[in-house]
Motif scaffolding. Structure first.
Motif, short mmCIF file in Angstrom:
data_model
loop_
_atom_site.label_atom_id
_atom_site.label_comp_id
_atom_site.label_asym_id
_atom_site.label_seq_id
_atom_site.Cartn_x
_atom_site.Cartn_y
_atom_site.Cartn_z
N PRO A 35 0.81 -1.22 0.00
CA PRO A 35 0.00 0.00 0.00
C PRO A 35 0.84 1.28 0.00
O PRO A 35 0.45 2.29 -0.59
CB PRO A 35 -0.82 -0.10 1.29
CG PRO A 35 -0.86 -1.55 1.60
CD PRO A 35 0.45 -2.11 1.12
N GLN A 36 2.01 1.22 0.62
CA GLN A 36 2.85 2.42 0.62
C GLN A 36 3.45 2.66 -0.76
O GLN A 36 3.57 3.80 -1.20
CB GLN A 36 3.90 2.31 1.72
CG GLN A 36 3.20 2.36 3.09
CD GLN A 36 4.12 2.68 4.22
OE1 GLN A 36 5.04 3.46 4.09
NE2 GLN A 36 3.85 2.09 5.38
N MET A 37 3.79 1.58 -1.48
CA MET A 37 4.26 1.74 -2.85
C MET A 37 3.14 2.32 -3.71
O MET A 37 3.36 3.22 -4.51
CB MET A 37 4.74 0.41 -3.44
CG MET A 37 5.20 0.53 -4.88
SD MET A 37 5.99 -0.96 -5.56
CE MET A 37 4.69 -2.18 -5.45
N ASP A 89 4.91 14.33 2.24
CA ASP A 89 3.75 14.55 3.12
C ASP A 89 2.47 14.11 2.43
O ASP A 89 1.59 13.50 3.05
CB ASP A 89 3.66 16.01 3.54
CG ASP A 89 4.73 16.43 4.52
OD1 ASP A 89 5.39 15.54 5.12
OD2 ASP A 89 4.93 17.65 4.70
N ARG A 90 2.35 14.43 1.15
CA ARG A 90 1.14 14.04 0.40
C ARG A 90 1.05 12.52 0.27
O ARG A 90 -0.05 11.95 0.37
CB ARG A 90 1.13 14.72 -0.97
CG ARG A 90 0.85 16.20 -0.87
CD ARG A 90 0.95 17.03 -2.10
NE ARG A 90 1.00 16.39 -3.40
CZ ARG A 90 1.31 17.01 -4.51
NH1 ARG A 90 1.61 18.32 -4.50
NH2 ARG A 90 1.34 16.38 -5.66
N VAL A 95 -1.73 7.17 3.25
CA VAL A 95 -1.67 5.92 4.02
C VAL A 95 -1.73 6.13 5.53
O VAL A 95 -1.67 5.17 6.28
CB VAL A 95 -0.39 5.11 3.66
CG1 VAL A 95 -0.43 4.63 2.24
CG2 VAL A 95 0.86 5.89 3.95
N ARG A 96 -1.86 7.37 5.94
CA ARG A 96 -1.79 7.71 7.36
C ARG A 96 -2.70 6.87 8.25
O ARG A 96 -2.31 6.47 9.35
CB ARG A 96 -2.14 9.19 7.53
CG ARG A 96 -2.17 9.67 8.96
CD ARG A 96 -2.73 11.07 9.07
NE ARG A 96 -2.18 11.97 8.09
CZ ARG A 96 -1.39 12.99 8.36
NH1 ARG A 96 -1.07 13.25 9.60
NH2 ARG A 96 -0.95 13.77 7.40
N ALA A 97 -3.90 6.58 7.82
CA ALA A 97 -4.86 5.87 8.68
C ALA A 97 -4.44 4.43 8.96
O ALA A 97 -4.86 3.86 9.95
CB ALA A 97 -6.24 5.89 8.03
N HIS A 98 -3.61 3.86 8.10
CA HIS A 98 -3.31 2.43 8.22
C HIS A 98 -1.84 2.10 8.41
O HIS A 98 -1.51 0.97 8.79
CB HIS A 98 -3.80 1.70 6.97
CG HIS A 98 -5.24 1.94 6.69
ND1 HIS A 98 -6.26 1.40 7.44
CD2 HIS A 98 -5.83 2.71 5.74
CE1 HIS A 98 -7.42 1.80 6.96
NE2 HIS A 98 -7.20 2.59 5.93
N THR A 104 11.86 7.47 4.48
CA THR A 104 12.59 7.23 3.23
C THR A 104 11.72 6.60 2.15
O THR A 104 12.23 6.18 1.11
CB THR A 104 13.77 6.29 3.50
OG1 THR A 104 13.26 5.05 4.04
CG2 THR A 104 14.77 6.91 4.46
N LEU A 105 10.41 6.56 2.36
CA LEU A 105 9.51 5.81 1.48
C LEU A 105 9.65 6.16 0.00
O LEU A 105 9.81 5.28 -0.84
CB LEU A 105 8.06 6.00 1.92
CG LEU A 105 7.00 5.39 1.01
CD1 LEU A 105 7.17 3.89 0.90
CD2 LEU A 105 5.61 5.74 1.51
N VAL A 106 9.59 7.42 -0.34
CA VAL A 106 9.63 7.81 -1.75
C VAL A 106 10.97 7.39 -2.37
O VAL A 106 11.00 6.77 -3.44
CB VAL A 106 9.37 9.32 -1.94
CG1 VAL A 106 9.52 9.71 -3.40
CG2 VAL A 106 7.99 9.68 -1.42
#
Length: 140
Positions: A35-37, A89-90, A95-98, A104-106
């Motif tokens: 989901p983060q990807m 941030d966007r 994915v903030r709720a889960h 370093t995600l991006v």
């Protein structure tokens, strides 16, 4: 009835990508990395013109292309980020709720593209990024 080879291959490849991303992000499961990807992909799609959306999509494998284009509309509102932090941030807002925040995600997703795609395809994605995101792309 067996699945066609291309479907099995696309599924295996997607799982491999999610596993490698989970290791890179230091998270436990693909339920976190997948989901983060997707969040990075969808925010990237929102940040580039439609012709760049298609260029990026065509550089991705079948399942990732489907994820990238899922829900896309030609009239989708575009908003190019002004800073890498704004973009991150966007992504996190998606994915903030889960999921917890991975700073370093991006860059990790961009690393994955560099690692998993043939060089010309990774270069095509890099060429179509908003200029402000170039610093998040891994050095060659």
């Amino acid at each position: 009835m067996a699945h066609p080879y291309d479907v099995e291959h696309a599924s295996r490849l997607h799982v491999e990508w999610c596993v490698d991303l989970a290791k890179r992000m230091d998270v436990r499961t693909t339920h976190q990395s997948g989901p983060q990807m997707r969040a990075v992909m969808h925010e990237l799609r929102r940040s580039v013109p439609n012709d760049a959306v298609l260029e990026i999509a065509n550089a991705l494998p079948a399942l990732e292309r489907g994820i990238f284009l899922d829900g896309w509309r030609l009239d989708e509102a575009k908003e190019e980020p002004t800073t890498p932090d704004e973009f991150q941030d966007r992504v996190y807002d998606r994915v903030r709720a889960h999921h917890f925040r991975v700073e370093t995600l991006v860059g990790d997703v961009f690393w994955l593209f560099c690692q998993k795609l043939e060089q010309p395809k990774a270069a095509k994605i890099r060429e179509n990024l908003p200029r402000v995101l170039a610093s998040l792309w891994p050095a060659p």
